[in-house]
Design a protein around this motif. Structure first.
Motif, PDB file in Angstrom:
ATOM      1  N   HIS A  67      66.975  29.439   4.534  1.00 40.87           N
ATOM      2  CA  HIS A  67      68.299  28.977   4.116  1.00 40.87           C
ATOM      3  C   HIS A  67      68.734  29.623   2.810  1.00 40.87           C
ATOM      4  CE1 HIS A  67      66.403  25.573   6.427  1.00 40.87           C
ATOM      5  NE2 HIS A  67      67.284  26.098   7.261  1.00 40.87           N
ATOM      6  N   ILE A  68      68.393  30.863   2.644  1.00 37.00           N
ATOM      7  CA  ILE A  68      68.711  31.626   1.436  1.00 37.00           C
ATOM      8  C   ILE A  68      70.158  32.130   1.504  1.00 37.00           C
ATOM      9  CG2 ILE A  68      67.858  33.811   2.406  1.00 37.00           C
ATOM     10  CD1 ILE A  68      66.701  34.436  -0.412  1.00 37.00           C
ATOM     11  N   THR A  80      77.270  30.329   2.554  1.00 38.58           N
ATOM     12  CA  THR A  80      76.654  30.816   3.778  1.00 38.58           C
ATOM     13  C   THR A  80      75.177  31.046   3.513  1.00 38.58           C
ATOM     14  OG1 THR A  80      78.714  31.856   4.471  1.00 38.58           O
ATOM     15  CG2 THR A  80      76.684  32.695   5.473  1.00 38.58           C
ATOM     16  N   ARG A  81      74.361  30.670   4.476  1.00 40.36           N
ATOM     17  CA  ARG A  81      72.906  30.783   4.333  1.00 40.36           C
ATOM     18  C   ARG A  81      72.346  31.581   5.506  1.00 40.36           C
ATOM     19  NH1 ARG A  81      71.029  27.002   0.170  1.00 40.36           N
ATOM     20  NH2 ARG A  81      72.920  25.918  -0.459  1.00 40.36           N
ATOM     21  N   TYR A  82      71.137  32.086   5.317  1.00 36.74           N
ATOM     22  CA  TYR A  82      70.467  32.879   6.348  1.00 36.74           C
ATOM     23  C   TYR A  82      69.064  32.336   6.554  1.00 36.74           C
ATOM     24  CZ  TYR A  82      74.413  35.878   5.544  1.00 36.74           C
ATOM     25  OH  TYR A  82      75.699  36.353   5.434  1.00 36.74           O
ATOM     26  N   GLU A  83      68.636  32.361   7.815  1.00 39.51           N
ATOM     27  CA  GLU A  83      67.300  31.870   8.129  1.00 39.51           C
ATOM     28  C   GLU A  83      66.669  32.712   9.224  1.00 39.51           C
ATOM     29  OE1 GLU A  83      67.377  27.866   9.630  1.00 39.51           O
ATOM     30  OE2 GLU A  83      68.858  28.332  11.141  1.00 39.51           O
ATOM     31  N   GLY A  84      65.350  32.705   9.252  1.00 44.26           N
ATOM     32  CA  GLY A  84      64.619  33.454  10.259  1.00 44.26           C
ATOM     33  C   GLY A  84      64.320  32.661  11.506  1.00 44.26           C
ATOM     34  N   ARG A  85      64.648  31.390  11.515  1.00 41.62           N
ATOM     35  CA  ARG A  85      64.392  30.556  12.695  1.00 41.62           C
ATOM     36  C   ARG A  85      65.540  30.749  13.677  1.00 41.62           C
ATOM     37  NH1 ARG A  85      63.160  24.015  12.886  1.00 41.62           N
ATOM     38  NH2 ARG A  85      63.024  23.914  15.150  1.00 41.62           N
ATOM     39  N   VAL A  86      65.294  31.554  14.692  1.00 37.59           N
ATOM     40  CA  VAL A  86      66.317  31.887  15.690  1.00 37.59           C
ATOM     41  C   VAL A  86      65.795  31.569  17.080  1.00 37.59           C
ATOM     42  CG1 VAL A  86      67.363  33.709  14.281  1.00 37.59           C
ATOM     43  CG2 VAL A  86      65.550  34.295  15.871  1.00 37.59           C
ATOM     44  N   GLY A  87      66.718  31.422  18.017  1.00 39.02           N
ATOM     45  CA  GLY A  87      66.336  31.301  19.407  1.00 39.02           C
ATOM     46  C   GLY A  87      65.885  29.923  19.845  1.00 39.02           C
ATOM     47  N   ALA A  99      63.024  44.656   3.387  1.00 30.96           N
ATOM     48  CA  ALA A  99      63.093  43.761   2.224  1.00 30.96           C
ATOM     49  C   ALA A  99      63.980  42.552   2.504  1.00 30.96           C
ATOM     50  CB  ALA A  99      63.593  44.524   0.999  1.00 30.96           C
ATOM     51  N   VAL A 100      65.084  42.758   3.214  1.00 30.96           N
ATOM     52  CA  VAL A 100      65.964  41.634   3.564  1.00 30.96           C
ATOM     53  C   VAL A 100      65.228  40.673   4.494  1.00 30.96           C
ATOM     54  CG1 VAL A 100      68.053  40.986   4.830  1.00 30.96           C
ATOM     55  CG2 VAL A 100      68.141  42.802   3.107  1.00 30.96           C
ATOM     56  N   LEU A 101      64.536  41.185   5.501  1.00 33.40           N
ATOM     57  CA  LEU A 101      63.770  40.317   6.393  1.00 33.40           C
ATOM     58  C   LEU A 101      62.717  39.527   5.628  1.00 33.40           C
ATOM     59  CD1 LEU A 101      63.295  42.535   9.579  1.00 33.40           C
ATOM     60  CD2 LEU A 101      64.505  40.345   9.443  1.00 33.40           C
ATOM     61  N   ARG A 102      62.030  40.168   4.703  1.00 31.43           N
ATOM     62  CA  ARG A 102      61.012  39.466   3.913  1.00 31.43           C
ATOM     63  C   ARG A 102      61.645  38.392   3.025  1.00 31.43           C
ATOM     64  NH1 ARG A 102      58.228  44.535   4.230  1.00 31.43           N
ATOM     65  NH2 ARG A 102      59.333  45.396   2.457  1.00 31.43           N
ATOM     66  N   ALA A 103      62.818  38.683   2.469  1.00 31.77           N
ATOM     67  CA  ALA A 103      63.506  37.698   1.626  1.00 31.77           C
ATOM     68  C   ALA A 103      63.898  36.469   2.435  1.00 31.77           C
ATOM     69  CB  ALA A 103      64.741  38.323   0.973  1.00 31.77           C
ATOM     70  N   VAL A 104      64.446  36.683   3.624  1.00 26.45           N
ATOM     71  CA  VAL A 104      64.857  35.567   4.481  1.00 26.45           C
ATOM     72  C   VAL A 104      63.628  34.776   4.929  1.00 26.45           C
ATOM     73  CG1 VAL A 104      65.924  34.955   6.693  1.00 26.45           C
ATOM     74  CG2 VAL A 104      67.007  36.656   5.208  1.00 26.45           C
ATOM     75  N   ASP A 105      62.538  35.477   5.215  1.00 26.95           N
ATOM     76  CA  ASP A 105      61.301  34.809   5.629  1.00 26.95           C
ATOM     77  C   ASP A 105      60.717  33.977   4.489  1.00 26.95           C
ATOM     78  OD1 ASP A 105      58.983  34.151   7.150  1.00 26.95           O
ATOM     79  OD2 ASP A 105      57.918  35.825   6.241  1.00 26.95           O
ATOM     80  N   SER A 106      60.787  34.485   3.276  1.00 29.07           N
ATOM     81  CA  SER A 106      60.140  33.798   2.152  1.00 29.07           C
ATOM     82  C   SER A 106      60.931  32.605   1.648  1.00 29.07           C
ATOM     83  CB  SER A 106      59.888  34.781   1.002  1.00 29.07           C
ATOM     84  OG  SER A 106      61.124  35.163   0.428  1.00 29.07           O
ATOM     85  N   CYS A 107      62.221  32.547   1.963  1.00 31.96           N
ATOM     86  CA  CYS A 107      63.059  31.462   1.455  1.00 31.96           C
ATOM     87  C   CYS A 107      64.060  31.042   2.533  1.00 31.96           C
ATOM     88  CB  CYS A 107      63.777  31.911   0.187  1.00 31.96           C
ATOM     89  SG  CYS A 107      64.698  30.588  -0.604  1.00 31.96           S
TER      90      CYS A 107
END
Length: 150
Positions: A42-43, A87-94, A32-40
């Protein structure tokens, strides 16, 4: 497609396999956390908590923070901390990208590095460090806030 592009799609298109690849137990909270970060992109952590609660029901704030920390530590998501902003989180890594932050509404937008490979900037004296990343944050007013201010 670049190696980074494949990695991003793999994490976001199949979070279960990605958790396993990273040696992590697959749990409803992590998915669920991965899906939340993916859907938004810089959440904030509060935004993640809201999205996760909407998806799976009750979850403590501490569980959200713990899950975010595990995913960051394993390179599955990235934590960004613009000065004076949450603080924000994003799925764009690497990859080698930076951020634009609006001083008025705190909107955060990805911007590709114009210079090239990471680290895109190097100091005059590296003091013996093996540099692998340079963090750049651009500050200004987004288009919406500029129109309101004028």
């Amino acid at each position: 497609m670049s190696k980074v592009g494949r990695r991003l799609r793999f994490v976001l298109s199949d979070p279960t396999a990605s958790l396993r690849t990273h040696g992590l137990q697959v749990t409803a909270q992590r998915l669920a956390v991965l899906r939340a970060v993916d859907s938004c992109p810089h959440i904030t952590a509060n935004g993640v908590a809201e999205a996760v609660r909407h998806e799976i029901g009750t979850i403590s704030r501490q569980s959200v923070y713990d899950t975010l920390a595990v995913l960051v530590d394993n390179g599955m998501i990235r934590r960004i901390q613009p000065a004076g902003s949450a603080t924000r989180y994003e799925g764009r890594v690497g990859d080698n990208h930076h951020h634009l932050v609006c001083r008025s509404c705190d909107r955060v937008v990805d911007v590709d590095c114009a210079v090239g490979e990471a680290p895109c900037l190097t100091p005059d004296d590296e003091h013996g460090f093996a540099l692998d990343e340079a963090e750049v944050v651009y500050w200004g007013l987004c288009g919406d806030c500029r129109h309101v201010a004028s």
